[in-house]
Motif scaffolding. Sequence first.
Motif, PDB file in Angstrom:
ATOM      1  N   LEU A 578       0.831  -1.200   0.000  1.00 51.33           N
ATOM      2  CA  LEU A 578       0.000   0.000   0.000  1.00 51.33           C
ATOM      3  C   LEU A 578       0.865   1.249   0.000  1.00 51.33           C
ATOM      4  O   LEU A 578       1.986   1.251   0.508  1.00 51.33           O
ATOM      5  CB  LEU A 578      -0.912   0.019   1.235  1.00 51.33           C
ATOM      6  CG  LEU A 578      -1.929  -1.118   1.370  1.00 51.33           C
ATOM      7  CD1 LEU A 578      -2.624  -1.030   2.721  1.00 51.33           C
ATOM      8  CD2 LEU A 578      -2.947  -1.064   0.240  1.00 51.33           C
ATOM      9  N   THR A 579       0.329   2.322  -0.556  1.00 53.89           N
ATOM     10  CA  THR A 579       0.969   3.632  -0.478  1.00 53.89           C
ATOM     11  C   THR A 579       0.187   4.485   0.508  1.00 53.89           C
ATOM     12  O   THR A 579      -0.941   4.158   0.895  1.00 53.89           O
ATOM     13  CB  THR A 579       0.987   4.314  -1.848  1.00 53.89           C
ATOM     14  OG1 THR A 579      -0.368   4.588  -2.259  1.00 53.89           O
ATOM     15  CG2 THR A 579       1.674   3.447  -2.889  1.00 53.89           C
ATOM     16  N   VAL A 580       0.771   5.594   0.906  1.00 54.54           N
ATOM     17  CA  VAL A 580       0.083   6.466   1.853  1.00 54.54           C
ATOM     18  C   VAL A 580      -1.187   7.038   1.236  1.00 54.54           C
ATOM     19  O   VAL A 580      -2.156   7.338   1.935  1.00 54.54           O
ATOM     20  CB  VAL A 580       1.015   7.590   2.336  1.00 54.54           C
ATOM     21  CG1 VAL A 580       2.160   7.023   3.162  1.00 54.54           C
ATOM     22  CG2 VAL A 580       1.551   8.400   1.171  1.00 54.54           C
ATOM     23  N   GLY A 581      -1.175   7.179  -0.069  1.00 54.00           N
ATOM     24  CA  GLY A 581      -2.372   7.672  -0.738  1.00 54.00           C
ATOM     25  C   GLY A 581      -3.543   6.710  -0.652  1.00 54.00           C
ATOM     26  O   GLY A 581      -4.701   7.112  -0.827  1.00 54.00           O
ATOM     27  N   VAL A 703       5.634  11.989  -0.067  1.00 58.96           N
ATOM     28  CA  VAL A 703       4.896  11.994  -1.316  1.00 58.96           C
ATOM     29  C   VAL A 703       3.843  10.886  -1.273  1.00 58.96           C
ATOM     30  O   VAL A 703       4.024   9.865  -0.591  1.00 58.96           O
ATOM     31  CB  VAL A 703       5.863  11.813  -2.503  1.00 58.96           C
ATOM     32  CG1 VAL A 703       6.443  10.399  -2.511  1.00 58.96           C
ATOM     33  CG2 VAL A 703       5.179  12.127  -3.815  1.00 58.96           C
ATOM     34  N   GLU A 704       2.753  11.071  -1.970  1.00 61.63           N
ATOM     35  CA  GLU A 704       1.619  10.150  -1.877  1.00 61.63           C
ATOM     36  C   GLU A 704       1.920   8.751  -2.392  1.00 61.63           C
ATOM     37  O   GLU A 704       1.195   7.805  -2.092  1.00 61.63           O
ATOM     38  CB  GLU A 704       0.425  10.715  -2.636  1.00 61.63           C
ATOM     39  CG  GLU A 704       0.675  10.911  -4.125  1.00 61.63           C
ATOM     40  CD  GLU A 704      -0.538  11.492  -4.838  1.00 61.63           C
ATOM     41  OE1 GLU A 704      -1.647  11.366  -4.302  1.00 61.63           O
ATOM     42  OE2 GLU A 704      -0.360  12.079  -5.928  1.00 61.63           O
ATOM     43  N   THR A 705       3.011   8.569  -3.129  1.00 59.55           N
ATOM     44  CA  THR A 705       3.357   7.237  -3.646  1.00 59.55           C
ATOM     45  C   THR A 705       4.310   6.471  -2.729  1.00 59.55           C
ATOM     46  O   THR A 705       4.693   5.343  -3.052  1.00 59.55           O
ATOM     47  CB  THR A 705       4.004   7.376  -5.029  1.00 59.55           C
ATOM     48  OG1 THR A 705       5.115   8.285  -4.958  1.00 59.55           O
ATOM     49  CG2 THR A 705       2.996   7.883  -6.052  1.00 59.55           C
ATOM     50  N   THR A 726       1.966  14.953   0.247  1.00 52.86           N
ATOM     51  CA  THR A 726       1.964  15.880  -0.885  1.00 52.86           C
ATOM     52  C   THR A 726       1.753  15.107  -2.190  1.00 52.86           C
ATOM     53  O   THR A 726       2.051  13.909  -2.277  1.00 52.86           O
ATOM     54  CB  THR A 726       3.288  16.649  -0.946  1.00 52.86           C
ATOM     55  OG1 THR A 726       4.374  15.712  -1.041  1.00 52.86           O
ATOM     56  CG2 THR A 726       3.467  17.507   0.302  1.00 52.86           C
ATOM     57  N   PRO A 727       1.250  15.753  -3.227  1.00 50.23           N
ATOM     58  CA  PRO A 727       0.976  15.060  -4.494  1.00 50.23           C
ATOM     59  C   PRO A 727       2.251  14.731  -5.255  1.00 50.23           C
ATOM     60  O   PRO A 727       3.275  15.411  -5.122  1.00 50.23           O
ATOM     61  CB  PRO A 727       0.100  16.052  -5.254  1.00 50.23           C
ATOM     62  CG  PRO A 727       0.494  17.389  -4.717  1.00 50.23           C
ATOM     63  CD  PRO A 727       0.823  17.171  -3.268  1.00 50.23           C
ATOM     64  N   LYS A 728       2.183  13.685  -6.062  1.00 50.04           N
ATOM     65  CA  LYS A 728       3.312  13.284  -6.901  1.00 50.04           C
ATOM     66  C   LYS A 728       3.466  14.238  -8.079  1.00 50.04           C
ATOM     67  O   LYS A 728       4.584  14.565  -8.496  1.00 50.04           O
ATOM     68  CB  LYS A 728       3.082  11.846  -7.397  1.00 50.04           C
ATOM     69  CG  LYS A 728       4.154  11.312  -8.336  1.00 50.04           C
ATOM     70  CD  LYS A 728       5.431  10.989  -7.587  1.00 50.04           C
ATOM     71  CE  LYS A 728       6.426  10.265  -8.472  1.00 50.04           C
ATOM     72  NZ  LYS A 728       7.685   9.957  -7.784  1.00 50.04           N
ATOM     73  N   VAL A 736      -2.275  16.597  -0.135  1.00 45.69           N
ATOM     74  CA  VAL A 736      -3.317  15.602  -0.377  1.00 45.69           C
ATOM     75  C   VAL A 736      -4.079  15.289   0.903  1.00 45.69           C
ATOM     76  O   VAL A 736      -5.295  15.101   0.895  1.00 45.69           O
ATOM     77  CB  VAL A 736      -2.705  14.317  -0.959  1.00 45.69           C
ATOM     78  CG1 VAL A 736      -3.756  13.222  -1.094  1.00 45.69           C
ATOM     79  CG2 VAL A 736      -2.049  14.607  -2.294  1.00 45.69           C
ATOM     80  N   GLY A 737      -3.373  15.221   2.011  1.00 45.89           N
ATOM     81  CA  GLY A 737      -4.001  14.893   3.283  1.00 45.89           C
ATOM     82  C   GLY A 737      -2.978  14.842   4.391  1.00 45.89           C
ATOM     83  O   GLY A 737      -1.800  15.194   4.206  1.00 45.89           O
ATOM     84  N   ILE A 738      -3.419  14.430   5.576  1.00 48.94           N
ATOM     85  CA  ILE A 738      -2.554  14.321   6.753  1.00 48.94           C
ATOM     86  C   ILE A 738      -2.697  12.919   7.321  1.00 48.94           C
ATOM     87  O   ILE A 738      -3.806  12.435   7.548  1.00 48.94           O
ATOM     88  CB  ILE A 738      -2.932  15.365   7.826  1.00 48.94           C
ATOM     89  CG1 ILE A 738      -2.749  16.783   7.284  1.00 48.94           C
ATOM     90  CG2 ILE A 738      -2.081  15.166   9.077  1.00 48.94           C
ATOM     91  CD1 ILE A 738      -3.113  17.854   8.297  1.00 48.94           C
TER      92      ILE A 738
END
Length: 775
Positions: A578-581, A703-705, A726-728, A736-738
């Motif tokens: 999984l990624t943080v996104g 980064v979200e990835t 943060t976005p890629k 993007v979120g926290i």
Amino acid sequence: MSTNFINGEANTDQESLITPLLSSQRSLVNSASQVAIVGANVCPIESLDYEIAENDFFKQDWRSRGKMQIFQYVLVKWLLCFLIGLIVSLIGFFNNLAVENIAGMKFVVTSNMMLGMRFGMAFLVFSVSNLILTLFASIITAFIAPAAAGSGIPEVKAYLNGVDAPGIFSLRTLVIKIIGSITAVSSSLLVGKAGPMVHTGACVAALLGQGGSKRFKLTWRWLRFFKNDRDRRDLVTCGSAAGIAAAFRAPVGGVLFALEEMASWWRSALLWRSFFTTAVVAIVLRALIDFCLSGKCGLFGKGGLIMFDVYSASVTYHLIDVLPVLTLGAIGGILGSLYNFLLDKVLRIYNLINEKGVAYKILLACAISIFTSCLLFGLPWLASCQPCPSDASEACPTIGRSGNFKKFQCPPGQYNDLASLIFNTNDDSVRNLFSKNTNFEFQYSSILIFFVTCFFLSIISFGIVAPAGLFIPVIVTGASYGRFVGMLVGSHSNLDHGLYAVLGAASFLGGSMRMTVSLCVIILELTNNLLLLPLIMLVLLVSKTVADAFNSNIYDLIMYAKGFPYLETHTEPYMRQLTVGDVVRGPLQVFQGIEKVGNIVHVLSTTRHNGFPVIDEPPLSESPVLYGQILRAHVIELLKKKAFVPTPVPTGTDALNLFSAGDFSKRGSGNGDKIEDLQFTEEEMEMFIDLHPFTNASPYTVVETMSLAKALILFREVGLRHLMVTPKISGRSPVVGILTRHDFMPGHILGLHPVLTRSRWKRLRIRAPRLFKLF
């Protein structure tokens, strides 16, 4: 064994490690409003801010500090360590003294009645006194400080991992922890006082770190140097080390206990301070023990200060003794894992009872007390009387005091060996089991009855609404089966039965609590003999290895059951997929660098979030950029001081003059200001606040990835509360979120991605097939 059983029952047992008792009350969507069982009550919990908010105000405050202020800061930190050691040692001495005198008076009165053949009245006095003490402990805990219930070690361990719960370190909790622990242990319940001492030490450290208790008007301005969670975390770690040192008079063991079991972050400076704290404890207790040896401390024992000095003579053992020691370690691992399993199930049952109300909590405690009194008074009647040995090193039979030869119902010249163990305080039971040159003073049946009784009584006694520890019950239980193994081996071994009791206690501690180094040193300091080191090391390693094949250590099981979002040192395999996104969830609330007061009040009133991204947009920047992050407490402080400007223009550093460093210092647990307490006019709601000087301009971002496993390692190692995502690809929103600690919890992740659940247990069955065959 059928496949259906493996897929069904085995999965249920494994999922209990991550399924809290409050699973129905926890949302899969990330929210700041999380709950856990703190002590005996359900409470909201939050995360701690171990990261330093490096905003303009913080930098200016540090630049303004001179050498004298820095020296004062360091000096006060060492002074607090000294005060923690001094206060905790005095509390530990008072606890032991009170327990020995209260319990001693109860046993003296009961023994005198039995000498007069008034057995019915003796049982009535014994059971009623136990009931009154238990009732008192449960009432004051349930009504005054529910956070004081239990051992407190899971709560302190969660705090040191970054989880804050209201009331766990309050002055009220401290007082009830001390009084409740004394009365609960004195009531002959099979509970210990070592766990409550750890919580007591942490309470003392936390109260000193925040300058006292403002609620009870006990504050000291000269102590209020530590304005952040990081400094207070270090003090609480020292306090937990001092608690173990005071409970067992084991200063080095206390330091290692804090390092191995309690602390999630450690460094050399903390090692020095915790060692200094426990050294103070050792010195003070040594002075108090010398005072007690004069006979001025109590009715029973020698003031109750635990020191099983039973092997000052040389201990000899040979290669043939290794096999029974290995067997003892394996038995300890199996019994320890079974003990943890049963205790976890009993606590879940007790939780269902406790949910019905306070009255049910108190009735449960009273029922356990009555049942315990019946067993402790009734079981010695099953044992046959033994003639007093001619070469006894002490008076036989023992009447009205501690000793190996309790008279109970026996005629003159004889003693009841089971009564010497079961009709006694826990400390003196351990002393009797550990005693050397007593190989023929206990019968097989008596030791076996005592072991079974201790095993099950310690399980059902722990979950009541009163301060209760596990260390001493586990030591008593382990020592009993250790001595039983020694009796079975008999003349085939060169080891004394008392030494087998010591090794049995070590094996059961290792099997239940899964510590090695700290337990080894604690036992060595208890028995005062370094010659036992190789055997204790061996038995601890074997018991921990065997027990780890079945379940987690007891404090982790309790912590998970209570619902604390504890971050482990390792990552789960599915986190690599999984990624943080994939786990970050909204809606995301952001503030502009210069924000309208009305918008801020609305966001704070409608959310419980504790951190907000601050974004600059044109004309303050060419394109939307993430300026930093600001905490909820800091925003409320800005609103409270009404640092408003009529137009949306930067104020620069002029706004810093309105505040002092104390305005942004961390308050005590649960004592922060609330947005509901602030009032604003319509004109003020249309004004603006420049958030730039008070925003942490260098927050941790990923980064979200990035894989969820790498993000967890960063989050835990740094001790974060918020991690920006943060976005890629540029051109989107700058944030993007926290991520918070709840996003890393298995329940949250597997709730968002249920397809991972099956593959997770499938891999576990492939890796450890023997584990599932044992269920």
